[in-house]
Design a protein around this motif. Structure first.
Motif, PDB file in Angstrom:
ATOM      1  N   THR A  74      20.868  34.390  64.502  1.00 11.86           N
ATOM      2  CA  THR A  74      20.026  34.536  63.306  1.00 11.86           C
ATOM      3  C   THR A  74      19.945  33.257  62.493  1.00 11.86           C
ATOM      4  O   THR A  74      19.142  33.167  61.561  1.00 11.86           O
ATOM      5  CB  THR A  74      20.563  35.655  62.402  1.00 11.86           C
ATOM      6  N   PHE A 103      13.142  28.463  70.533  1.00 11.08           N
ATOM      7  CA  PHE A 103      12.971  29.723  69.800  1.00 11.08           C
ATOM      8  C   PHE A 103      13.581  30.860  70.611  1.00 11.08           C
ATOM      9  O   PHE A 103      13.261  31.014  71.793  1.00 11.08           O
ATOM     10  CB  PHE A 103      11.487  30.044  69.588  1.00 11.08           C
ATOM     11  N   VAL A 106      13.074  36.509  69.095  1.00 13.94           N
ATOM     12  CA  VAL A 106      12.622  37.056  67.815  1.00 13.94           C
ATOM     13  C   VAL A 106      12.223  35.930  66.856  1.00 13.94           C
ATOM     14  O   VAL A 106      12.087  36.135  65.658  1.00 13.94           O
ATOM     15  CB  VAL A 106      13.659  37.999  67.166  1.00 13.94           C
ATOM     16  N   GLY A 107      12.058  34.727  67.393  1.00 11.34           N
ATOM     17  CA  GLY A 107      11.435  33.656  66.636  1.00 11.34           C
ATOM     18  C   GLY A 107      12.338  32.776  65.805  1.00 11.34           C
ATOM     19  O   GLY A 107      11.850  31.970  65.008  1.00 11.34           O
ATOM     20  N   VAL A 108      13.655  32.881  65.970  1.00 14.66           N
ATOM     21  CA  VAL A 108      14.559  32.000  65.234  1.00 14.66           C
ATOM     22  C   VAL A 108      14.473  30.596  65.851  1.00 14.66           C
ATOM     23  O   VAL A 108      14.683  30.442  67.056  1.00 14.66           O
ATOM     24  CB  VAL A 108      16.003  32.516  65.272  1.00 14.66           C
ATOM     25  N   ARG A 134       5.304  34.430  65.613  1.00 16.55           N
ATOM     26  CA  ARG A 134       5.226  35.894  65.687  1.00 16.55           C
ATOM     27  C   ARG A 134       5.582  36.335  67.090  1.00 16.55           C
ATOM     28  O   ARG A 134       4.982  35.893  68.068  1.00 16.55           O
ATOM     29  CB  ARG A 134       3.839  36.389  65.318  1.00 16.55           C
ATOM     30  N   SER A 135       6.587  37.204  67.184  1.00 18.09           N
ATOM     31  CA  SER A 135       7.004  37.759  68.468  1.00 18.09           C
ATOM     32  C   SER A 135       6.638  39.227  68.552  1.00 18.09           C
ATOM     33  O   SER A 135       6.751  39.960  67.554  1.00 18.09           O
ATOM     34  CB  SER A 135       8.519  37.595  68.645  1.00 18.09           C
ATOM     35  N   GLY A 138       9.302  41.589  67.345  1.00 18.59           N
ATOM     36  CA  GLY A 138       9.678  41.610  65.942  1.00 18.59           C
ATOM     37  C   GLY A 138      10.539  40.409  65.582  1.00 18.59           C
ATOM     38  O   GLY A 138      10.605  39.426  66.320  1.00 18.59           O
ATOM     39  N   ASN A 139      11.221  40.492  64.434  1.00 12.68           N
ATOM     40  CA  ASN A 139      12.014  39.361  63.964  1.00 12.68           C
ATOM     41  C   ASN A 139      13.456  39.720  63.629  1.00 12.68           C
ATOM     42  O   ASN A 139      14.157  38.951  62.966  1.00 12.68           O
ATOM     43  CB  ASN A 139      11.337  38.712  62.752  1.00 12.68           C
ATOM     44  N   GLN A 140      13.911  40.876  64.076  1.00 11.90           N
ATOM     45  CA  GLN A 140      15.279  41.311  63.783  1.00 11.90           C
ATOM     46  C   GLN A 140      16.172  41.139  65.018  1.00 11.90           C
ATOM     47  O   GLN A 140      15.738  41.387  66.148  1.00 11.90           O
ATOM     48  CB  GLN A 140      15.293  42.777  63.346  1.00 11.90           C
ATOM     49  N   MET A 153       5.142  35.499  72.444  1.00 11.56           N
ATOM     50  CA  MET A 153       5.447  34.798  71.202  1.00 11.56           C
ATOM     51  C   MET A 153       4.363  33.775  70.906  1.00 11.56           C
ATOM     52  O   MET A 153       4.074  32.906  71.728  1.00 11.56           O
ATOM     53  CB  MET A 153       6.807  34.107  71.267  1.00 11.56           C
TER      54      MET A 153
END
Length: 215
Positions: A74, A103, A106-108, A134-135, A138-140, A153
């Motif tokens: 994260t 990345f 989830v885009g981190v 944007r994945s 989601g982003n979690q 992504m």
């Protein structure tokens, strides 16, 4: 060495993530990340990407099919390579120094700059907030999920994130790059590349093996 023409998408006004993705899907062509360089890591997920540019922004979208997905990291500039990860290594100056854009699924982001694996200068997380990501996952964060998964992504990298190239203009640029998919700590570790790499063990920090991009 692979060579790729990066097409310009001409668009007036503000280009938000939705419009960037629509234009990318309409005008750019698929490229494939499918080279296995190290036989001991034989698992090959299905990975392709598209990369045009618009208004001095790089538009990049990955399309992935893989057995398992993982997104534990994260922290911005953390160890995203351990997760299901896509990467874009990009040199604007003939391979001497390069950016590594990484990345997790989830885009981190993890972004550095320098001449090799050692002594990477990490890009300020405040600047990395300018990257639009944007994945479809989601982003979690989540623990590993097996059983087969597909995800996409969309990434927009503005020129301002190329902090060591203040006056860079993409149009007409001859650059060098490689595109990667990895997942070092997934249940099926893999190291797949766009342009082949000739090292004995997995190592993406190899600008001598970058391909060519012409914007």
């Amino acid at each position: 060495m692979k060579k790729l023409i990066v097409k310009e998408i001409q668009q007036k006004g503000v280009v938000d993530l939705d419009l960037a993705e629509q234009n990318l899907e309409k005008f750019a062509e698929f490229q494939f990340i499918e080279t296995i360089n190290w036989p001991e890591y034989s698992y090959k997920p299905g990975v392709k990407f598209k990369i045009p540019y618009c208004q001095n922004q790089i538009l990049l979208k990955y399309y992935v099919k893989e057995e398992s997905i993982r997104a534990k990291e994260t922290r911005v500039n953390g160890d995203v390579y351990k997760d299901s990860c896509v990467e874009f290594f990009f040199s604007t100056n003939g391979k001497d120094t390069y950016y590594n854009f990484e990345f997790n699924c989830v885009g981190v982001p993890h972004v550095g700059y320098g001449p090799g694996r050692a002594n990477r200068a990490l890009i300020d997380p405040g600047i990395l907030k300018l990257i639009k990501v944007r994945s479809s996952l989601g982003n979690q964060p989540f623990d590993e999920k097996t059983g087969g998964h597909q995800w996409e992504m969309m990434i927009v990298i503005p020129k301002e994130c190329l902090t060591h190239d203040k006056d860079l203009v993409l149009k007409g640029l001859k650059a060098n790059a490689n595109f990667y998919k990895c997942g070092d700590e997934t249940s099926k570790p893999h190291f797949v590349t766009w342009n082949p790499i000739g090292t004995e063990t997995p190592d993406y920090h190899q600008p001598a093996y970058f391909g060519e991009l012409l914007f």
